[in-house]
Design a protein around this motif. Structure first.
Motif, PDB file in Angstrom:
ATOM      1  N   SER A 137      38.703  32.868  48.609  1.00 32.78           N
ATOM      2  CA  SER A 137      38.368  33.692  47.454  1.00 32.78           C
ATOM      3  C   SER A 137      39.482  33.750  46.419  1.00 32.78           C
ATOM      4  O   SER A 137      39.225  34.060  45.257  1.00 32.78           O
ATOM      5  CB  SER A 137      38.039  35.111  47.925  1.00 32.78           C
ATOM      6  N   ALA A 178      35.025  38.728  42.219  1.00 31.06           N
ATOM      7  CA  ALA A 178      33.607  38.845  41.862  1.00 31.06           C
ATOM      8  C   ALA A 178      33.473  38.469  40.394  1.00 31.06           C
ATOM      9  O   ALA A 178      33.846  39.236  39.504  1.00 31.06           O
ATOM     10  CB  ALA A 178      33.096  40.262  42.108  1.00 31.06           C
ATOM     11  N   THR A 236      30.709  36.677  44.229  1.00 32.93           N
ATOM     12  CA  THR A 236      32.045  36.517  44.795  1.00 32.93           C
ATOM     13  C   THR A 236      32.365  35.068  45.170  1.00 32.93           C
ATOM     14  O   THR A 236      31.493  34.307  45.598  1.00 32.93           O
ATOM     15  CB  THR A 236      32.209  37.411  46.042  1.00 32.93           C
ATOM     16  N   CYS A 274      42.721  39.229  45.803  1.00 31.57           N
ATOM     17  CA  CYS A 274      42.033  40.014  46.840  1.00 31.57           C
ATOM     18  C   CYS A 274      42.969  41.039  47.483  1.00 31.57           C
ATOM     19  O   CYS A 274      42.766  42.240  47.337  1.00 31.57           O
ATOM     20  CB  CYS A 274      41.436  39.096  47.894  1.00 31.57           C
TER      21      CYS A 274
END
Length: 342
Positions: free
Chosen positions: A68, A95, A111, A148
């Protein structure tokens, strides 16, 4: 001319053994409001591992590029892009459609690293609104930890925890989120207690500013030490990354009307949990799902002003991706595990 794009992906089925390098092609034309980014680094989150092995979302569509978090440099922009220019250093937001305020379900489905392809690739194409500027004092490798773990900790401490000077924050463990929370809490003038099963890691936490430390492998009833360190009042905010396995002790460690920021489930996600301590003490249990672009930009301003440096434990090369995940799983890391290739 088509650009070759090498990626790591889970192609046909879940499992670390199925995480392989593949070749893709970057589409030649990008949209009016899109930005093509040459990615150079990523950092690993436990969510990434769970996604790869199929435990995070067993119905996730494959193939999927995991991870991510990312960092890189703008290579090309669409005809109507105004936020970026070629050569800008940027970080994708977790996101992609969550720009400000509370999220809706559509935002939460945008995401990276699941359900959408993540950043373990050489070239990514993002909407111009799905990026923030990289703090200039950080390398791409360091900055790739912010999206994150950094933003989750920032929102837990600043937004939901409302931490002010003199308040007490309890950080469970010494992973990425917990150490970022330690750094942000000290930035806010708070007192910080850190737990770990390693005396060596606790000593390193003290060097980062931890005021008190507890080795939970030696102190089974560590919640008593938290009470003792806070004159029996309890901590104002708890960074809860253990989940069901540690939640009962966190509820005994928090002060009346305090906040438990529920971030991870490293010690389990399901339990028969008594709700009486939450009810009788007015405790707020707040799930933290990273944050939006507005919060990311605010956090980066604070990071830049204070010249905060993320704690990177170990960096791996592009070829060492499986080893990086293996190291993450070992739990030996202190801070973030990163991969760089740019």
């Amino acid at each position: 001319m088509a650009i070759r794009n090498q990626v790591w992906e889970i192609k046909d089925s879940f499992g670390m053994e199925n995480l392989k390098v593949s070749d893709r092609v970057v589409r030649e034309e990008i949209g009016d409001h899109e930005v093509q980014v040459r990615l150079t680094a990523t950092s690993l989150n436990y969510r990434d591992y769970l996604m790869i092995v199929g435990k995070y979302n067993p119905r996730q569509k494959l193939p999927l590029v995991p991870c991510s978090d990312g960092a890189g440099i703008v290579e090309a922009i669409g005809a109507k892009v105004t936020r970026w220019k070629k050569g800008d250093r940027v970080l994708p937001i977790f996101a992609q459609k969550w720009l400000a305020g509370p999220p809706d379900m559509d935002s939460l489905r945008s995401t990276l690293g699941g359900p959408n392809d993540g950043c373990l690739m050489e070239v990514g194409i993002f909407d111009e609104n799905g990026l923030v500027a990289t703090p200039t004092h950080l390398s791409d490798l360091e900055a790739a930890t912010l999206g994150c773990a950094g933003l989750t900790a920032y929102n837990a401490v600043v937004q939901f925890g409302g931490i002010q000077p003199g308040k007490t924050v309890l950080c469970l463990g010494t992973g990425g989120v917990s150490l970022f929370a330690l750094q942000f809490a000290k930035m806010m003038g708070a007192r910080v207690i850190v737990t770990s099963s390693s005396d060596e890691k606790l000593e390193r936490a003290k060097q980062l500013g931890a005021d008190e430390t507890i080795n939970y492998s030696k102190k089974a009833n560590w919640e008593r030490d938290v009470r003792k360190f806070t004159e029996m009042k309890g901590a104002d905010l708890i960074i809860e990354v253990g989940g069901a396995g540690t939640m009962p002790k966190s509820m005994m460690s928090v002060c009346p009307y305090g906040t438990i920021a529920l971030i991870g489930v490293l010690a389990g996600g399901e339990s028969n949990l008594s709700l009486y301590p939450i009810l009788m003490q007015g405790v707020k249990v707040q799930g933290v799902i990273v944050g939006n672009r507005f919060d990311f930009e605010n956090m980066n301003q604070a990071i830049s002003h204070n010249k905060l440096k993320p704690v990177v434990d170990k960096n791996f090369s592009w070829e060492e991706v499986p080893k990086a995940f293996e190291y993450l799983q070992s739990g030996k890391h202190f801070g973030k595990v990163t991969i760089s290739w740019g």
